[in-house]
Design a protein around this motif. Structure first.
Motif, PDB file in Angstrom:
ATOM      1  N   THR A 143      22.824  39.214 -87.839  1.00  0.00           N
ATOM      2  CA  THR A 143      24.054  37.633 -88.239  1.00  0.00           C
ATOM      3  C   THR A 143      24.999  37.799 -87.368  1.00  0.00           C
ATOM      4  N   TRP A 144      25.733  38.929 -86.667  1.00  0.00           N
ATOM      5  CA  TRP A 144      27.030  38.750 -85.989  1.00  0.00           C
ATOM      6  C   TRP A 144      26.467  37.748 -84.774  1.00  0.00           C
ATOM      7  N   THR A 145      25.061  39.729 -84.491  1.00  0.00           N
ATOM      8  CA  THR A 145      24.985  39.070 -82.477  1.00  0.00           C
ATOM      9  C   THR A 145      24.498  37.812 -82.157  1.00  0.00           C
ATOM     10  N   VAL A 146      23.312  36.849 -83.843  1.00  0.00           N
ATOM     11  CA  VAL A 146      23.157  35.415 -83.144  1.00  0.00           C
ATOM     12  C   VAL A 146      24.055  34.914 -83.671  1.00  0.00           C
ATOM     13  N   PHE A 147      25.514  34.945 -83.536  1.00  0.00           N
ATOM     14  CA  PHE A 147      26.665  33.765 -83.911  1.00  0.00           C
ATOM     15  C   PHE A 147      27.398  33.746 -82.799  1.00  0.00           C
ATOM     16  N   PHE A 148      27.504  35.308 -82.097  1.00  0.00           N
ATOM     17  CA  PHE A 148      28.436  35.342 -80.711  1.00  0.00           C
ATOM     18  C   PHE A 148      27.374  34.741 -79.523  1.00  0.00           C
ATOM     19  N   ALA A 149      25.755  35.037 -79.968  1.00  0.00           N
ATOM     20  CA  ALA A 149      24.667  34.318 -78.770  1.00  0.00           C
ATOM     21  C   ALA A 149      24.962  32.826 -78.389  1.00  0.00           C
ATOM     22  N   LYS A 150      24.954  32.491 -80.024  1.00  0.00           N
ATOM     23  CA  LYS A 150      24.586  31.029 -79.714  1.00  0.00           C
ATOM     24  C   LYS A 150      26.067  30.647 -79.432  1.00  0.00           C
ATOM     25  N   SER A 151      27.653  31.259 -79.626  1.00  0.00           N
ATOM     26  CA  SER A 151      28.616  30.731 -79.614  1.00  0.00           C
ATOM     27  C   SER A 151      28.636  30.248 -77.714  1.00  0.00           C
ATOM     28  N   VAL A 152      28.485  31.385 -77.544  1.00  0.00           N
ATOM     29  CA  VAL A 152      28.517  31.710 -75.889  1.00  0.00           C
ATOM     30  C   VAL A 152      27.526  31.340 -75.463  1.00  0.00           C
ATOM     31  N   GLU A 153      26.314  30.421 -75.659  1.00  0.00           N
ATOM     32  CA  GLU A 153      25.694  29.963 -75.093  1.00  0.00           C
ATOM     33  C   GLU A 153      25.178  28.049 -75.192  1.00  0.00           C
ATOM     34  N   LEU A 154      26.391  28.116 -76.477  1.00  0.00           N
ATOM     35  CA  LEU A 154      26.726  26.510 -76.438  1.00  0.00           C
ATOM     36  C   LEU A 154      27.692  26.107 -75.754  1.00  0.00           C
ATOM     37  N   VAL A 155      28.403  27.348 -75.711  1.00  0.00           N
ATOM     38  CA  VAL A 155      30.005  26.963 -74.779  1.00  0.00           C
ATOM     39  C   VAL A 155      29.791  26.770 -73.236  1.00  0.00           C
ATOM     40  N   ARG A 156      28.704  27.387 -72.403  1.00  0.00           N
ATOM     41  CA  ARG A 156      27.944  27.194 -71.532  1.00  0.00           C
ATOM     42  C   ARG A 156      27.039  25.855 -71.314  1.00  0.00           C
ATOM     43  N   VAL A 157      26.705  25.553 -72.108  1.00  0.00           N
ATOM     44  CA  VAL A 157      25.760  24.318 -72.221  1.00  0.00           C
ATOM     45  C   VAL A 157      27.056  23.255 -72.109  1.00  0.00           C
ATOM     46  N   ARG A 158      27.733  23.695 -73.103  1.00  0.00           N
ATOM     47  CA  ARG A 158      28.572  22.566 -73.222  1.00  0.00           C
ATOM     48  C   ARG A 158      29.329  21.988 -72.066  1.00  0.00           C
TER      49      ARG A 158
END
Length: 177
Positions: free
Chosen positions: A33-48
């Motif tokens: 869960t924490w792995t997916v959370f951090f990966a998605k957070s990084v991905e969303l920041v990069r997309v933004r």
């Protein structure tokens, strides 16, 4: 009288095999869960950030042709500009069809937007599954630990705290996890 340690590690090591497996399963689910959370957070920041740069570039461009050049490498923004350009090129032989052109561009852009949304949602189904099942897995570990306490009471034919405490401790540790 033996001195029993009630540190989390000692409780884990003294837990029965079923409760220990439940705890390991819950720890792995937490790690995932924490792995997916951090990966998605990084991905969303990069997309933004990419979208912010592309938006500024499009505002400065003025025309669709310049927008194509300015958004190169900007991911979805470039794909949207290219889709609009492609629809414009396909519709050059129909000069008086501005409304139809707008509708075709909007439909194409909506499909691209939906595809990008699906791409960004990858991995969230796993989070939903873990979130829905973890409480029940933890509850199973809790019940199993309490059952261990009851079998300890039955085996020793005594109800002292020393008999009940280890099983209750592993049940509470499973609950905490």
């Amino acid at each position: 009288m033996t001195d029993i340690s009630f540190s989390p590690w000692e409780m884990f090591m003294n837990a029965g095999p079923v409760v220990r497996c439940v705890m390991i399963l819950l720890a792995l689910a937490s790690l995932l869960t924490w792995t997916v959370f951090f990966a998605k957070s990084v991905e969303l920041v990069r997309v933004r950030l990419k979208l912010g740069r592309a938006e500024r570039a499009l505002e400065d461009a003025g025309t669709l042709d310049l927008g194509e050049e300015h958004t190169r490498g900007a991911g979805i923004a470039h794909a949207l500009v290219m889709a609009a350009e492609m629809e414009r090129e396909r519709s050059q032989d129909i000069p008086d069809d501005r409304e139809g052109l707008k509708e075709r561009i909007v439909l194409h852009l909506e499909r691209l937007e939906a595809a990008e949304g699906r791409r960004l949602m990858r991995g969230t189904g796993l989070l939903a599954t873990i979130g829905a099942t973890s409480p029940f897995i933890g509850l199973f570990g809790t019940v199993w630990g309490i059952m261990t306490s009851f079998t300890g009471i039955a085996a020793s034919k005594a109800t002292s705290l020393a008999v009940v405490a280890p099983g209750i401790a592993e049940a509470l540790l499973a609950t905490a996890l």
